[in-house]
Write a protein that holds these residues in place. Sequence first.
Motif, PDB file in Angstrom:
ATOM      1  N   ASP A 164     -95.560 -39.468 -37.414  1.00 42.01           N
ATOM      2  CA  ASP A 164     -95.815 -39.243 -38.786  1.00 42.01           C
ATOM      3  C   ASP A 164     -95.367 -38.077 -39.502  1.00 42.01           C
ATOM      4  O   ASP A 164     -94.788 -38.305 -40.915  1.00 42.01           O
ATOM      5  CB  ASP A 164     -97.432 -39.081 -39.103  1.00 42.01           C
ATOM      6  CG  ASP A 164     -98.203 -40.322 -38.925  1.00 42.01           C
ATOM      7  OD1 ASP A 164     -97.464 -41.438 -39.017  1.00 42.01           O
ATOM      8  OD2 ASP A 164     -99.330 -40.480 -38.826  1.00 42.01           O
ATOM      9  N   ARG A 173     -91.638 -39.092 -40.337  1.00 40.16           N
ATOM     10  CA  ARG A 173     -91.733 -40.356 -41.764  1.00 40.16           C
ATOM     11  C   ARG A 173     -91.872 -39.569 -43.097  1.00 40.16           C
ATOM     12  O   ARG A 173     -91.532 -39.860 -43.850  1.00 40.16           O
ATOM     13  CB  ARG A 173     -92.759 -41.334 -41.519  1.00 40.16           C
ATOM     14  CG  ARG A 173     -92.684 -42.242 -40.385  1.00 40.16           C
ATOM     15  CD  ARG A 173     -93.599 -43.197 -40.280  1.00 40.16           C
ATOM     16  NE  ARG A 173     -93.025 -44.119 -39.185  1.00 40.16           N
ATOM     17  CZ  ARG A 173     -93.939 -44.921 -38.429  1.00 40.16           C
ATOM     18  NH1 ARG A 173     -94.961 -45.199 -38.760  1.00 40.16           N
ATOM     19  NH2 ARG A 173     -93.546 -45.578 -37.306  1.00 40.16           N
ATOM     20  N   TRP A 174     -92.599 -38.601 -42.874  1.00 42.36           N
ATOM     21  CA  TRP A 174     -93.056 -37.765 -44.137  1.00 42.36           C
ATOM     22  C   TRP A 174     -91.832 -36.923 -44.711  1.00 42.36           C
ATOM     23  O   TRP A 174     -91.407 -36.847 -45.792  1.00 42.36           O
ATOM     24  CB  TRP A 174     -94.247 -36.855 -44.040  1.00 42.36           C
ATOM     25  CG  TRP A 174     -95.654 -37.479 -44.158  1.00 42.36           C
ATOM     26  CD1 TRP A 174     -96.524 -37.766 -43.285  1.00 42.36           C
ATOM     27  CD2 TRP A 174     -96.142 -37.671 -45.413  1.00 42.36           C
ATOM     28  NE1 TRP A 174     -97.833 -38.294 -43.902  1.00 42.36           N
ATOM     29  CE2 TRP A 174     -97.637 -38.274 -45.521  1.00 42.36           C
ATOM     30  CE3 TRP A 174     -95.647 -37.684 -46.776  1.00 42.36           C
ATOM     31  CZ2 TRP A 174     -98.419 -38.758 -46.264  1.00 42.36           C
ATOM     32  CZ3 TRP A 174     -96.538 -38.211 -47.770  1.00 42.36           C
ATOM     33  CH2 TRP A 174     -97.898 -38.676 -47.565  1.00 42.36           C
ATOM     34  N   TRP A 225     -88.692 -37.715 -44.086  1.00 46.80           N
ATOM     35  CA  TRP A 225     -87.709 -38.904 -44.614  1.00 46.80           C
ATOM     36  C   TRP A 225     -88.243 -39.338 -46.094  1.00 46.80           C
ATOM     37  O   TRP A 225     -87.390 -39.401 -46.754  1.00 46.80           O
ATOM     38  CB  TRP A 225     -87.683 -39.970 -43.471  1.00 46.80           C
ATOM     39  CG  TRP A 225     -86.527 -39.923 -42.440  1.00 46.80           C
ATOM     40  CD1 TRP A 225     -86.964 -39.708 -41.257  1.00 46.80           C
ATOM     41  CD2 TRP A 225     -85.348 -39.647 -42.618  1.00 46.80           C
ATOM     42  NE1 TRP A 225     -85.962 -39.481 -40.551  1.00 46.80           N
ATOM     43  CE2 TRP A 225     -84.923 -39.223 -41.109  1.00 46.80           C
ATOM     44  CE3 TRP A 225     -84.475 -39.304 -43.529  1.00 46.80           C
ATOM     45  CZ2 TRP A 225     -83.672 -38.744 -40.842  1.00 46.80           C
ATOM     46  CZ3 TRP A 225     -83.230 -39.139 -43.150  1.00 46.80           C
ATOM     47  CH2 TRP A 225     -82.742 -38.923 -41.944  1.00 46.80           C
ATOM     48  N   THR A 226     -89.574 -39.496 -46.110  1.00 45.64           N
ATOM     49  CA  THR A 226     -89.901 -39.787 -47.346  1.00 45.64           C
ATOM     50  C   THR A 226     -89.831 -38.742 -48.439  1.00 45.64           C
ATOM     51  O   THR A 226     -89.337 -38.988 -49.705  1.00 45.64           O
ATOM     52  CB  THR A 226     -91.381 -40.317 -47.446  1.00 45.64           C
ATOM     53  OG1 THR A 226     -91.745 -41.043 -46.329  1.00 45.64           O
ATOM     54  CG2 THR A 226     -92.217 -40.683 -48.765  1.00 45.64           C
ATOM     55  N   GLY A 275     -86.069 -38.947 -49.161  1.00 45.24           N
ATOM     56  CA  GLY A 275     -85.977 -40.033 -50.182  1.00 45.24           C
ATOM     57  C   GLY A 275     -86.181 -39.750 -51.647  1.00 45.24           C
ATOM     58  O   GLY A 275     -85.599 -40.117 -52.632  1.00 45.24           O
ATOM     59  N   ALA A 276     -87.413 -39.375 -51.711  1.00 44.64           N
ATOM     60  CA  ALA A 276     -88.011 -38.714 -53.128  1.00 44.64           C
ATOM     61  C   ALA A 276     -87.162 -37.853 -53.521  1.00 44.64           C
ATOM     62  O   ALA A 276     -86.946 -37.995 -55.004  1.00 44.64           O
ATOM     63  CB  ALA A 276     -89.417 -38.599 -52.915  1.00 44.64           C
TER      64      ALA A 276
END
Length: 63
Positions: free
Chosen positions: A3, A6-7, A9-10, A13-14
Amino acid sequence: MDDAHRWLWTIAGAAAMLFAVSVLAERRRTLRRDPDRVGWMPWTLVQLIAVLVMVFGVAMALK
């Protein structure tokens, strides 16, 4: 991939999307017809911060 990655990478991306929006907004402000209608948003600073967050997020996600 857990997790935390993933956070990261998120977030990266944002930040990339925020950078793209700020580039378009700065271009729009530069090419405006009425030079007296200046904006109050510091788009260059937003671009700088977005790139730093994006690079930091990618670097931490790859680590």
